[in-house]
Design a protein around this motif. Sequence first.
Motif, PDB file in Angstrom:
ATOM      1  N   ILE A  33      13.559  43.822  29.932  1.00 47.13           N
ATOM      2  CA  ILE A  33      14.650  44.263  29.317  1.00 47.13           C
ATOM      3  C   ILE A  33      13.786  45.945  29.805  1.00 47.13           C
ATOM      4  CG2 ILE A  33      16.445  45.158  27.754  1.00 47.13           C
ATOM      5  CD1 ILE A  33      15.686  43.264  26.247  1.00 47.13           C
ATOM      6  N   GLU A  34      14.301  46.712  30.673  1.00 50.16           N
ATOM      7  CA  GLU A  34      13.819  48.383  31.386  1.00 50.16           C
ATOM      8  C   GLU A  34      15.122  49.040  31.030  1.00 50.16           C
ATOM      9  OE1 GLU A  34      13.946  48.591  35.970  1.00 50.16           O
ATOM     10  OE2 GLU A  34      13.158  46.077  34.692  1.00 50.16           O
ATOM     11  N   TYR A  35      14.732  50.498  31.618  1.00 54.51           N
ATOM     12  CA  TYR A  35      15.194  51.997  30.626  1.00 54.51           C
ATOM     13  C   TYR A  35      15.235  52.895  32.614  1.00 54.51           C
ATOM     14  CZ  TYR A  35      15.745  57.220  31.660  1.00 54.51           C
ATOM     15  OH  TYR A  35      16.314  58.053  32.088  1.00 54.51           O
ATOM     16  N   ARG A  36      16.389  52.829  33.145  1.00 52.76           N
ATOM     17  CA  ARG A  36      16.530  53.538  34.039  1.00 52.76           C
ATOM     18  C   ARG A  36      17.035  54.568  34.375  1.00 52.76           C
ATOM     19  NH1 ARG A  36      15.252  50.098  39.371  1.00 52.76           N
ATOM     20  NH2 ARG A  36      13.590  49.100  38.545  1.00 52.76           N
ATOM     21  N   GLU A  37      17.220  55.481  34.999  1.00 53.78           N
ATOM     22  CA  GLU A  37      17.576  56.662  35.435  1.00 53.78           C
ATOM     23  C   GLU A  37      18.513  56.382  36.735  1.00 53.78           C
ATOM     24  OE1 GLU A  37      15.696  60.565  35.889  1.00 53.78           O
ATOM     25  OE2 GLU A  37      15.892  60.435  34.124  1.00 53.78           O
ATOM     26  N   ARG A  38      19.363  56.965  37.189  1.00 56.42           N
ATOM     27  CA  ARG A  38      20.787  56.683  38.288  1.00 56.42           C
ATOM     28  C   ARG A  38      20.712  58.142  38.696  1.00 56.42           C
ATOM     29  NH1 ARG A  38      22.218  50.411  38.021  1.00 56.42           N
ATOM     30  NH2 ARG A  38      19.632  49.472  38.807  1.00 56.42           N
ATOM     31  N   THR A  39      21.716  58.391  39.118  1.00 54.34           N
ATOM     32  CA  THR A  39      21.305  59.713  40.021  1.00 54.34           C
ATOM     33  C   THR A  39      22.873  59.463  40.459  1.00 54.34           C
ATOM     34  OG1 THR A  39      20.323  60.952  40.288  1.00 54.34           O
ATOM     35  CG2 THR A  39      21.891  62.196  41.589  1.00 54.34           C
ATOM     36  N   VAL A  40      24.285  59.475  40.548  1.00 53.61           N
ATOM     37  CA  VAL A  40      25.055  58.973  40.675  1.00 53.61           C
ATOM     38  C   VAL A  40      25.414  60.482  41.291  1.00 53.61           C
ATOM     39  CG1 VAL A  40      28.036  58.806  40.215  1.00 53.61           C
ATOM     40  CG2 VAL A  40      26.158  57.794  39.344  1.00 53.61           C
ATOM     41  N   SER A  41      25.727  60.877  42.745  1.00 54.99           N
ATOM     42  CA  SER A  41      26.386  61.686  43.456  1.00 54.99           C
ATOM     43  C   SER A  41      28.183  62.356  43.444  1.00 54.99           C
ATOM     44  CB  SER A  41      25.828  61.774  45.059  1.00 54.99           C
ATOM     45  OG  SER A  41      26.177  60.577  45.545  1.00 54.99           O
ATOM     46  N   GLU A  89      25.213  63.461  39.477  1.00 57.88           N
ATOM     47  CA  GLU A  89      24.733  63.248  37.793  1.00 57.88           C
ATOM     48  C   GLU A  89      23.873  61.824  37.137  1.00 57.88           C
ATOM     49  OE1 GLU A  89      27.675  61.459  33.819  1.00 57.88           O
ATOM     50  OE2 GLU A  89      28.916  62.494  35.453  1.00 57.88           O
ATOM     51  N   ILE A  90      22.963  62.414  36.377  1.00 58.38           N
ATOM     52  CA  ILE A  90      21.974  61.347  36.116  1.00 58.38           C
ATOM     53  C   ILE A  90      22.651  60.854  34.874  1.00 58.38           C
ATOM     54  CG2 ILE A  90      19.734  60.799  34.540  1.00 58.38           C
ATOM     55  CD1 ILE A  90      18.710  63.991  36.322  1.00 58.38           C
ATOM     56  N   ARG A  91      22.906  58.925  35.386  1.00 54.20           N
ATOM     57  CA  ARG A  91      22.973  58.635  33.930  1.00 54.20           C
ATOM     58  C   ARG A  91      21.739  57.362  33.969  1.00 54.20           C
ATOM     59  NH1 ARG A  91      25.897  54.187  36.525  1.00 54.20           N
ATOM     60  NH2 ARG A  91      26.449  53.475  34.214  1.00 54.20           N
ATOM     61  N   HIS A  92      21.632  57.743  32.477  1.00 53.53           N
ATOM     62  CA  HIS A  92      19.905  56.963  31.308  1.00 53.53           C
ATOM     63  C   HIS A  92      21.192  55.712  31.055  1.00 53.53           C
ATOM     64  CE1 HIS A  92      18.242  60.988  31.761  1.00 53.53           C
ATOM     65  NE2 HIS A  92      19.486  61.428  31.293  1.00 53.53           N
ATOM     66  N   PRO A 113      23.569  58.729  26.338  1.00 53.64           N
ATOM     67  CA  PRO A 113      23.216  60.297  26.361  1.00 53.64           C
ATOM     68  C   PRO A 113      21.858  60.797  27.076  1.00 53.64           C
ATOM     69  CG  PRO A 113      24.095  60.127  24.434  1.00 53.64           C
ATOM     70  CD  PRO A 113      23.890  58.948  25.641  1.00 53.64           C
ATOM     71  N   THR A 114      21.173  60.403  26.551  1.00 51.03           N
ATOM     72  CA  THR A 114      19.412  60.504  27.382  1.00 51.03           C
ATOM     73  C   THR A 114      18.685  59.234  26.909  1.00 51.03           C
ATOM     74  OG1 THR A 114      18.929  60.808  24.734  1.00 51.03           O
ATOM     75  CG2 THR A 114      19.753  62.537  25.481  1.00 51.03           C
ATOM     76  N   LYS A 115      17.752  59.573  27.921  1.00 49.28           N
ATOM     77  CA  LYS A 115      16.314  59.003  27.990  1.00 49.28           C
ATOM     78  C   LYS A 115      15.806  58.966  26.954  1.00 49.28           C
ATOM     79  CE  LYS A 115      11.808  58.557  29.840  1.00 49.28           C
ATOM     80  NZ  LYS A 115      10.701  59.246  30.607  1.00 49.28           N
ATOM     81  N   GLU A 116      15.952  59.606  25.864  1.00 49.92           N
ATOM     82  CA  GLU A 116      14.714  59.027  24.232  1.00 49.92           C
ATOM     83  C   GLU A 116      15.806  58.166  23.314  1.00 49.92           C
ATOM     84  OE1 GLU A 116      15.810  62.440  26.053  1.00 49.92           O
ATOM     85  OE2 GLU A 116      13.653  62.442  26.051  1.00 49.92           O
ATOM     86  N   ARG A 117      17.305  57.908  23.520  1.00 47.00           N
ATOM     87  CA  ARG A 117      17.848  57.164  23.043  1.00 47.00           C
ATOM     88  C   ARG A 117      17.756  56.328  23.678  1.00 47.00           C
ATOM     89  NH1 ARG A 117      19.395  54.345  18.912  1.00 47.00           N
ATOM     90  NH2 ARG A 117      21.076  53.782  18.922  1.00 47.00           N
ATOM     91  N   CYS A 118      17.665  55.898  24.803  1.00 40.63           N
ATOM     92  CA  CYS A 118      17.388  54.859  25.463  1.00 40.63           C
ATOM     93  C   CYS A 118      16.465  53.825  25.264  1.00 40.63           C
ATOM     94  CB  CYS A 118      17.291  54.836  27.611  1.00 40.63           C
ATOM     95  SG  CYS A 118      18.818  55.496  27.821  1.00 40.63           S
TER      96      CYS A 118
END
Length: 109
Positions: free
Chosen positions: A24-32, A39-42, A58-63
């Motif tokens: 289970i992992e955190y990912r940051e994706r950019t939606v162009s 827009e960055i999706r967490h 909404p944020t990396k911290e919440r993830c």
Amino acid sequence: MSNVYIRSQNREKLYVFGIQFNAIEYRERTVSKRGKEGEIRHIICISDGCLEELAEYPTKERCLEVLDEIQKKCGEYLYAAGSMGYLKGSTPMPPFAAAIPRLYEMPKE
């Protein structure tokens, strides 16, 4: 570790973490968007070689907070201290710990 059942944020899927999925992992994706800055999706994903989204926040911290909650759920077990058998007719029982089925529902927010 025994299995942890994880319900997706949209409540449409139930995953078994520990058998079917091993990460289970955190990912940051950019939606162009057309001609605009992305827009960055967490998101939090579950994986068995390919990623599948579990939830978006909404944020990396919440993830990372949600991942901490899942980690805590993975470490839960049932514990009994046992008894010395002091009551007449009772037998001493050693302490024991047992893995129990656990369910984690991804928070809406």
